[in-house]
Design an enzyme around this catalytic site. Sequence first.
Site, PDB file in Angstrom:
ATOM      1  N   ASP A 148       0.812  -1.225   0.000  1.00  0.00           N
ATOM      2  CA  ASP A 148       0.000   0.000   0.000  1.00  0.00           C
ATOM      3  C   ASP A 148       0.845   1.276   0.000  1.00  0.00           C
ATOM      4  OD1 ASP A 148      -2.547   1.122   0.012  1.00  0.00           O
ATOM      5  OD2 ASP A 148      -2.569   1.336   2.196  1.00  0.00           O
ATOM      6  N   HIS A 175      -6.790  10.546   6.136  1.00  0.00           N
ATOM      7  CA  HIS A 175      -6.053   9.494   6.845  1.00  0.00           C
ATOM      8  C   HIS A 175      -5.850   9.811   8.330  1.00  0.00           C
ATOM      9  CE1 HIS A 175      -4.530   8.369   2.743  1.00  0.00           C
ATOM     10  NE2 HIS A 175      -4.737   7.173   3.254  1.00  0.00           N
ATOM     11  N   ASN A 185     -10.326   0.956   2.867  1.00  0.00           N
ATOM     12  CA  ASN A 185      -9.037   0.850   3.555  1.00  0.00           C
ATOM     13  C   ASN A 185      -9.136   1.353   4.995  1.00  0.00           C
ATOM     14  OD1 ASN A 185      -8.127   0.181   1.013  1.00  0.00           O
ATOM     15  ND2 ASN A 185      -6.449   1.641   1.009  1.00  0.00           N
TER      16      ASN A 185
HETATM   17  O1  G3H Z   1      -4.349   2.981   2.893  1.00  0.00           O
HETATM   18  C1  G3H Z   1      -4.679   2.873   4.090  1.00  0.00           C
HETATM   19  C2  G3H Z   1      -5.844   3.558   4.623  1.00  0.00           C
HETATM   20  O2  G3H Z   1      -6.163   4.644   3.845  1.00  0.00           O
HETATM   21  C3  G3H Z   1      -5.878   3.704   6.098  1.00  0.00           C
HETATM   22  O3  G3H Z   1      -6.418   4.924   6.565  1.00  0.00           O
HETATM   23  O4  G3H Z   1      -5.538   4.705   8.870  1.00  0.00           O
HETATM   24  O5  G3H Z   1      -7.103   6.519   8.271  1.00  0.00           O
HETATM   25  O6  G3H Z   1      -7.921   4.167   8.371  1.00  0.00           O
HETATM   26  P1  G3H Z   1      -6.777   5.078   8.107  1.00  0.00           P
HETATM   27 ZN    ZN Z   2      -4.527   5.274   2.473  1.00  0.00          ZN
END
Ligand code: G3H
Ligand code: ZN
Length: 281
Positions: free
Chosen positions: A84, A182, A232
């Site tokens: 990722d 995020h 995600n």
């Molecule tokens: O790619 C990973 C996600 O976008 C995680 O986002 O930590 O805000 O849930 P988050």
């Molecule tokens: Zn992300």
Amino acid sequence: MTIAATGDLVADAARRGTAVAALNVITLEHAEAIASAAESVGIPVIMQVSENAVRFHGGRLRPIAAAAAQVAENAGVPIAVHLDHVTDDELAEQAAAAGFSSLMYDAGALAYDENVRRTRRATQAAHETGLWVEAELGYVGGKPDAPRSAHEPGVRTDPDEAARYVESTGVDALAVAVGSSHAMTTQTARLDAGLIARLRDRVPVPLVLHGSSGVPDDELRTAVGAGIAKVNVGTALNVAMTGAVRRVLDADPNLVDPRRYLAPGREAMTAAVKHLLEVMR
Ligand code: G3H
Ligand code: ZN
């Protein structure tokens, strides 16, 4: 069970009008918690390892990739493993050999033309090794150590530009900026469901929602109904784990065996993932 392929899980979810959850793995306990939640709810999931997590493990991709892949392979439900938020082309080149079936190439902070140029090149290279590729247009901010962005805060993905971007880059899925951010530790984000639906109608590949930890449960259901096919989530697991570990350590200053706090930490993450899977079911 053999390890699943990200592209198959996302395509299957999109076909059924639902979404597959993609959960971030930082430690072995994260991977075990994700697998255990997926098994108990009986739903396939994606485990994803971010470039930041690889950096945390000393920049070495193979050990954390192997751990996630082994947990996936030994689970009783289909689980895929995804690399990722890759900004480093050399890391992207190692993905297939390290056991990933997919990666997200992250040029989302760059201006449109540069994003297209870098993403098209990375996508061609990744496709040659059989990987499924996700990329981002618009900019979902909030990542720790994020590069300076060419975009204003709060910028959203434009549907016409998104259609052009997918055609120009050849990506298999598109991460979109629709109101999430995020690393939120509270579920207070407000998504633009109308924009998600317009993107779904205009863009020929599945849509991905990043920063989903900050999205309230009902907003998440609406987003999936409007066309998000991959959700995600990372921070919600860390909030759960760290809260549980802190409670155990606060209660006993003499405790030194890590199993005594990692076990409750892992259980708390399992509960958080189970909740998410129930919400998205
Ligand atoms: O790619 C990973 C996600 O976008 C995680 O986002 O930590 O805000 O849930 P988050
Ligand atoms: Zn992300």
